[in-house]
Scaffold this active site. Structure first.
Site, PDB file in Angstrom:
ATOM      1  N   HIS A  82       0.853  -1.183   0.000  1.00  0.00           N
ATOM      2  CA  HIS A  82       0.000   0.000   0.000  1.00  0.00           C
ATOM      3  C   HIS A  82       0.888   1.231   0.000  1.00  0.00           C
ATOM      4  O   HIS A  82       1.803   1.337   0.804  1.00  0.00           O
ATOM      5  CB  HIS A  82      -0.916   0.034   1.229  1.00  0.00           C
ATOM      6  CG  HIS A  82      -1.732   1.288   1.289  1.00  0.00           C
ATOM      7  ND1 HIS A  82      -2.888   1.441   0.550  1.00  0.00           N
ATOM      8  CD2 HIS A  82      -1.540   2.453   1.939  1.00  0.00           C
ATOM      9  CE1 HIS A  82      -3.368   2.662   0.763  1.00  0.00           C
ATOM     10  NE2 HIS A  82      -2.571   3.298   1.594  1.00  0.00           N
ATOM     11  N   ASP A 161     -15.302   2.613   7.735  1.00  0.00           N
ATOM     12  CA  ASP A 161     -14.261   3.543   7.285  1.00  0.00           C
ATOM     13  C   ASP A 161     -14.769   4.428   6.161  1.00  0.00           C
ATOM     14  O   ASP A 161     -14.476   5.623   6.119  1.00  0.00           O
ATOM     15  CB  ASP A 161     -13.004   2.786   6.827  1.00  0.00           C
ATOM     16  CG  ASP A 161     -11.990   3.767   6.259  1.00  0.00           C
ATOM     17  OD1 ASP A 161     -11.541   4.631   7.028  1.00  0.00           O
ATOM     18  OD2 ASP A 161     -11.704   3.727   5.042  1.00  0.00           O
ATOM     19  N   ARG A 168     -14.664  12.773   7.889  1.00  0.00           N
ATOM     20  CA  ARG A 168     -13.397  13.444   8.212  1.00  0.00           C
ATOM     21  C   ARG A 168     -13.016  14.433   7.120  1.00  0.00           C
ATOM     22  O   ARG A 168     -12.471  15.512   7.381  1.00  0.00           O
ATOM     23  CB  ARG A 168     -12.284  12.405   8.406  1.00  0.00           C
ATOM     24  CG  ARG A 168     -12.436  11.618   9.710  1.00  0.00           C
ATOM     25  CD  ARG A 168     -11.527  10.389   9.726  1.00  0.00           C
ATOM     26  NE  ARG A 168     -10.162  10.711   9.417  1.00  0.00           N
ATOM     27  CZ  ARG A 168      -9.344   9.934   8.685  1.00  0.00           C
ATOM     28  NH1 ARG A 168      -9.748   8.768   8.229  1.00  0.00           N
ATOM     29  NH2 ARG A 168      -8.116  10.310   8.441  1.00  0.00           N
ATOM     30  N   SER A 183      -7.717   3.777   9.253  1.00  0.00           N
ATOM     31  CA  SER A 183      -8.479   3.781   8.000  1.00  0.00           C
ATOM     32  C   SER A 183      -7.790   2.892   6.956  1.00  0.00           C
ATOM     33  O   SER A 183      -8.401   2.001   6.364  1.00  0.00           O
ATOM     34  CB  SER A 183      -8.573   5.228   7.506  1.00  0.00           C
ATOM     35  OG  SER A 183      -8.977   5.296   6.180  1.00  0.00           O
ATOM     36  N   LYS A 187      -8.836  -1.419   5.853  1.00  0.00           N
ATOM     37  CA  LYS A 187      -9.098  -1.877   4.479  1.00  0.00           C
ATOM     38  C   LYS A 187      -8.096  -2.951   4.060  1.00  0.00           C
ATOM     39  O   LYS A 187      -8.442  -3.925   3.403  1.00  0.00           O
ATOM     40  CB  LYS A 187      -9.052  -0.692   3.516  1.00  0.00           C
ATOM     41  CG  LYS A 187     -10.276   0.203   3.674  1.00  0.00           C
ATOM     42  CD  LYS A 187     -10.202   1.461   2.843  1.00  0.00           C
ATOM     43  CE  LYS A 187      -9.291   2.495   3.450  1.00  0.00           C
ATOM     44  NZ  LYS A 187      -9.451   3.859   3.027  1.00  0.00           N
TER      45      LYS A 187
HETATM   46  N1  URA Z   1      -6.178   7.188   2.895  1.00  0.00           N
HETATM   47  C1  URA Z   1      -7.087   6.438   3.548  1.00  0.00           C
HETATM   48  O1  URA Z   1      -7.480   5.384   3.077  1.00  0.00           O
HETATM   49  N2  URA Z   1      -7.535   6.880   4.728  1.00  0.00           N
HETATM   50  C2  URA Z   1      -7.132   8.024   5.300  1.00  0.00           C
HETATM   51  O2  URA Z   1      -7.575   8.356   6.380  1.00  0.00           O
HETATM   52  C3  URA Z   1      -6.196   8.804   4.610  1.00  0.00           C
HETATM   53  C4  URA Z   1      -5.723   8.359   3.400  1.00  0.00           C
END
Ligand code: URA
Length: 429
Positions: A82, A161, A168, A183, A187
């Site tokens: 990631h 999320d 957010r 977050s 995922k």
């Molecule tokens: N990318 C994400 O998936 N979540 C965040 O909070 C910030 C960047």
């Protein structure tokens, strides 16, 4: 449970209990906790932070809000990467098939771009026929036959999320290391990978502008992964200047194919190989043993390219079809001769976005051919009057604003001693 008590507790700097965290995330996802109450809690978390136990539980609660994929029955070990996002960051494209060609399986759930950084799915969608949306069964079938799959995360993964990130985004609470970590990791844990390598970008084109915050983000995410049984390591990598020489969707696909064909820019090759080696190690595979290839060899011998074509075809794409090109181009010339000593990632990303490569709102379409070609990278010599950038756009009226974004984006110095910056800045394990 009383949401107001939870908000007050965090507002006053207390540690939230596991029960409070589980309840508030679940109740918010079900609509029982109102948006304004969750905004207040998000701001309290933003200001007061969360400790390791709280972040870990927050992540788990978001993970528990949806399904968790499981690929542990595949013959190959699974590993994923990631990136926190950067300009010209097309690394997923050469990396996934390279790691697949070396013997691991890569279940990669990616996103679309918003703002100045491009999204992997937008890049791949420039390939005629390629499909980002796969069912879980299709994802499993592509992964088990080709060793790699790159697709959109379904709505069933970490729905808490999705809802919280949108909140957010409009309440000034995105830039919180605990909430960013939870977050991203909710995922990544939901996608069912056995191991994970994080590419945490640092510099003007990245979310994290300084090394200390990037290191803290990396540390927090690595701890969450390891606490949940996913072997996780992070590399901190430079995003002061764009990666490679192409910024824009189809332009970056073409550059990724150059890398997969054994060529391409040195920085893209270096990062692809470094991340691929980390992914293999995290998956427990050692190049040279049991038929596991080294990633640099897979790029040289054509096996990574063959794997790319197989993965693209398995998702409906034609890897040999011509890529879309922008209708118009404009060349920006170097104003002086000397060494290019600085080329700012954020400003190049902004120029590509203004040319149509990115979107301002989630529902906008991107232009596949739009973007910026960089004719020089920091450390290279340029001559006055020679091309410095080529701008690509479908509508010529976009050129002036993009050129403006590039005006202060670079320095050219005569007789300058240029110190190359290391691409990989640190490793957090
Ligand atoms: N990318 C994400 O998936 N979540 C965040 O909070 C910030 C960047």
């Amino acid at each position: 449970m009383d949401v107001i008590e939870i908000i007050r507790a965090k507002r006053d700097g207390a540690e939230l209990t596991p029960e409070q965290i589980d309840w508030v995330i679940d109740a918010y996802t079900r609509g029982e906790v109102a948006e304004e109450q969750m905004s207040a809690l998000a701001m309290a978390v933003f200001l007061r932070g969360m400790n390791r136990a709280e972040v870990s539980r927050w992540t788990e609660a978001m993970l528990a809000s949806g399904e968790r994929l499981d690929f542990s029955d595949l013959e190959r070990p699974t590993t994923d990467k990631h990136s926190t996002g950067g300009v010209g960051d097309k690394i997923t494209l050469p990396l996934t098939p390279t790691v697949a060609a070396c013997g691991a399986a890569v279940p990669q759930l990616s996103g679309r771009g918003l703002g100045h950084t491009g999204g992997t799915l937008d890049k791949l969608e420039s390939i005629p026929g390629w499909r980002a949306s796969l069912s879980t069964d299709e994802m499993r079938a592509v992964l088990s036959t080709t060793g790699g799959v790159i697709c959109a995360a379904g709505a069933g993964l970490a729905p808490a999320d999705r809802k919280l990130y949108a909140l957010r985004d409009v309440t000034g609470t995105v830039e919180s290391i605990p909430m960013i970590s939870a977050s991203i990791m909710s995922k990544k844990l939901a996608e069912g990978t056995g191991s994970l390598v994080l590419d945490v970008k640092v510099g003007s084109g990245a979310f994290m502008k300084d090394v200390d915050s990037a290191r803290e983000l990396a540390r927090t995410m690595v701890d969450i992964g390891n606490d949940h049984g996913v072997r996780t390591v992070a590399l901190l990598t430079d995003m002061a200047t764009p990666l490679g020489r192409q910024v824009g969707n189809a332009l970056e696909v073409a550059e990724a194919v150059e890398v997969l064909s054994g060529g391409g820019p040195a920085d893209v090759v270096e990062l692809t190989v470094a991340l691929a080696r980390e992914m293999l190690a995290a998956a427990g595979l050692t190049p040279g043993r049991d038929g596991v290839k080294d990633p640099a060899e897979a790029l040289r011998d054509g096996s990574a390219l063959a794997s790319w074509k197989e993965i693209v075809r398995a998702q409906g794409g034609d890897p040999d079809a011509p890529l879309p090109e922008a209708a118009e181009t404009r060349v920006v010339l170097a104003p002086a001769s000397g060494t290019l000593t600085r080329l700012d990632a954020y400003q190049v990303g902004l120029a590509a976005w203004r040319l149509g490569a990115g979107r301002a709102r989630k529902e906008d379409a991107v232009s596949f051919g739009a973007g910026v070609t960089l004719h020089a990278k920091p450390g290279e010599e340029v001559s006055a009057g020679e091309p410095l950038f080529t701008l690509h756009a479908d509508e010529p009226e976009r050129f002036d604003r993009a050129a403006e974004a590039l005006e202060g984006a670079f320095d050219i110095e005569a007789d300058a001693a240029h110190e190359p910056r290391p691409l990989v800045i640190d490793r957090v394990a």
